[in-house]
Design a protein around this motif. Structure first.
Motif, short mmCIF file in Angstrom:
data_model
loop_
_atom_site.label_atom_id
_atom_site.label_comp_id
_atom_site.label_asym_id
_atom_site.label_seq_id
_atom_site.Cartn_x
_atom_site.Cartn_y
_atom_site.Cartn_z
N PHE A 33 20.05 -108.07 82.30
CA PHE A 33 18.95 -108.98 82.01
C PHE A 33 19.33 -110.46 82.08
CE2 PHE A 33 17.89 -105.02 79.86
CZ PHE A 33 16.61 -104.81 80.33
N VAL A 34 20.61 -110.79 82.06
CA VAL A 34 20.99 -112.19 81.88
C VAL A 34 21.18 -112.99 83.15
CG1 VAL A 34 21.97 -111.79 79.60
CG2 VAL A 34 23.45 -111.69 81.61
N GLU A 35 21.22 -112.35 84.31
CA GLU A 35 21.39 -113.12 85.54
C GLU A 35 20.21 -114.07 85.72
OE1 GLU A 35 21.81 -112.58 90.33
OE2 GLU A 35 22.35 -110.89 89.05
N GLY A 36 20.50 -115.34 85.81
CA GLY A 36 19.47 -116.35 85.96
C GLY A 36 18.68 -116.63 84.68
N ALA A 37 19.13 -116.09 83.57
CA ALA A 37 18.39 -116.22 82.30
C ALA A 37 19.06 -117.23 81.38
CB ALA A 37 18.32 -114.86 81.59
N HIS A 38 18.34 -117.55 80.32
CA HIS A 38 18.87 -118.38 79.24
C HIS A 38 18.87 -117.53 77.98
CE1 HIS A 38 19.97 -122.27 77.54
NE2 HIS A 38 19.47 -121.77 76.43
N CYS A 39 19.97 -117.54 77.22
CA CYS A 39 20.10 -116.71 76.02
C CYS A 39 20.15 -117.56 74.76
CB CYS A 39 21.36 -115.85 76.10
SG CYS A 39 21.33 -114.67 77.46
N TYR A 40 19.40 -117.11 73.76
CA TYR A 40 19.41 -117.71 72.43
C TYR A 40 20.18 -116.76 71.53
CZ TYR A 40 15.85 -120.85 74.15
OH TYR A 40 15.18 -121.81 74.88
N VAL A 41 21.25 -117.28 70.92
CA VAL A 41 22.12 -116.46 70.08
C VAL A 41 22.27 -117.15 68.73
CG1 VAL A 41 24.41 -115.40 69.90
CG2 VAL A 41 23.38 -115.73 72.16
N GLY A 42 22.13 -116.39 67.66
CA GLY A 42 22.35 -116.94 66.33
C GLY A 42 23.83 -117.27 66.14
N GLY A 43 24.11 -118.22 65.32
CA GLY A 43 25.49 -118.66 65.11
C GLY A 43 26.13 -118.01 63.90
N ALA A 44 25.91 -116.71 63.72
CA ALA A 44 26.50 -116.00 62.58
C ALA A 44 27.67 -115.15 63.05
CB ALA A 44 25.43 -115.12 61.91
N LYS A 45 28.34 -114.50 62.10
CA LYS A 45 29.43 -113.59 62.45
C LYS A 45 28.84 -112.26 62.92
CE LYS A 45 30.27 -111.59 57.91
NZ LYS A 45 31.28 -111.22 56.97
N GLY A 46 29.68 -111.39 63.42
CA GLY A 46 29.22 -110.08 63.89
C GLY A 46 28.73 -110.14 65.32
N ILE A 47 27.61 -109.47 65.59
CA ILE A 47 27.07 -109.41 66.94
C ILE A 47 26.83 -110.80 67.51
CG2 ILE A 47 25.00 -108.79 68.30
CD1 ILE A 47 26.88 -106.40 67.84
N ASP A 48 26.34 -111.72 66.70
CA ASP A 48 26.09 -113.08 67.20
C ASP A 48 27.35 -113.65 67.86
OD1 ASP A 48 23.55 -112.85 66.13
OD2 ASP A 48 23.78 -114.50 64.71
N SER A 49 28.46 -113.64 67.15
CA SER A 49 29.70 -114.22 67.67
C SER A 49 30.25 -113.41 68.84
CB SER A 49 30.75 -114.31 66.56
OG SER A 49 30.36 -115.26 65.60
N LEU A 50 30.24 -112.08 68.71
CA LEU A 50 30.75 -111.24 69.79
C LEU A 50 29.93 -111.40 71.07
CD1 LEU A 50 31.57 -107.95 67.84
CD2 LEU A 50 33.17 -109.71 68.61
N ALA A 51 28.61 -111.42 70.93
CA ALA A 51 27.74 -111.58 72.10
C ALA A 51 27.93 -112.96 72.73
CB ALA A 51 26.29 -111.35 71.73
N LEU A 52 28.03 -113.99 71.90
CA LEU A 52 28.24 -115.34 72.41
C LEU A 52 29.52 -115.41 73.24
CD1 LEU A 52 27.49 -118.36 72.54
CD2 LEU A 52 28.81 -118.64 70.41
N LEU A 53 30.61 -114.87 72.71
CA LEU A 53 31.88 -114.89 73.43
C LEU A 53 31.78 -114.11 74.74
CD1 LEU A 53 34.29 -114.42 70.40
CD2 LEU A 53 33.96 -116.51 71.74
N TRP A 54 31.14 -112.94 74.71
CA TRP A 54 31.00 -112.12 75.92
C TRP A 54 30.12 -112.84 76.95
CZ3 TRP A 54 27.08 -109.92 78.72
CH2 TRP A 54 27.48 -109.03 79.72
N LEU A 55 28.99 -113.35 76.51
CA LEU A 55 28.08 -114.04 77.44
C LEU A 55 28.77 -115.23 78.10
CD1 LEU A 55 24.88 -113.90 75.24
CD2 LEU A 55 25.06 -112.95 77.56
N ALA A 56 29.54 -115.99 77.33
CA ALA A 56 30.22 -117.17 77.87
C ALA A 56 31.28 -116.78 78.88
CB ALA A 56 30.84 -117.98 76.74
N ARG A 57 31.96 -115.66 78.64
CA ARG A 57 33.06 -115.23 79.50
C ARG A 57 32.57 -114.46 80.72
NH1 ARG A 57 34.94 -111.76 76.45
NH2 ARG A 57 34.42 -109.93 77.62
#
Length: 151
Positions: A33-57
């Motif tokens: 779903f993320v190709e060409g998309a913009h993602c909004y991620v909460g800045g909390a621990k857990g899934i928020d942080s893990l997803a942010l790191l994965w999306l960035a990498r």
């Protein structure tokens, strides 16, 4: 909102799976779903942080981190994740809630859903009441597509 924009929400309880398992889940359920998309991620621990790191990498998706108060008020794990990928983050939205509580986190989640076209939620398996479920329900009630991936 013509461009696909995605709210990513999830449990803070992530110790029951390995980082490799989360990366595989994100690849399978966020990746398409993320190709060409913009993602909004909460800045909390857990899934928020893990997803942010994965999306960035692993993706080229635009990234906005949203916090209910300020970044400095977030747990250390979350602050470190944001700092590690700050060069990939398009924007950090600090909603500056006067107090951090369930209501301010729900307001943060609603803000993200209001700014996105779909929501992908990673609730804790077996847990039927949580902020993630409230976010998914809010998105559903707004008529927006939702993908639920229990973890």
């Amino acid at each position: 909102m013509s461009k696909r924009s995605i709210t990513v929400s999830g449990t803070r309880s992530v110790g029951h799976r390995s980082l490799t398992e989360y990366a595989a889940l994100f690849g399978e359920y966020l990746g398409p779903f993320v190709e060409g998309a913009h993602c909004y991620v909460g800045g909390a621990k857990g899934i928020d942080s893990l997803a942010l790191l994965w999306l960035a990498r692993a993706t080229e998706a635009g990234l906005t981190v949203v916090v209910p108060g300020t970044v400095d008020q977030q747990p250390e794990e979350a602050r470190q994740a944001i700092a590690r990928v700050r060069d990939r983050v398009t924007e950090v939205v600090q909603l500056r809630a006067s107090e951090l509580n369930a209501a301010s986190y729900h307001a943060r989640n609603q803000w993200m859903v209001d700014h996105s076209t779909m929501t992908i939620g990673f609730p804790r398996a077996g847990q039927r009441r949580s902020g993630t479920w409230q976010t998914l329900t809010y998105a559903h009630d707004a008529g927006k597509p939702c993908l639920i991936v229990p973890v």
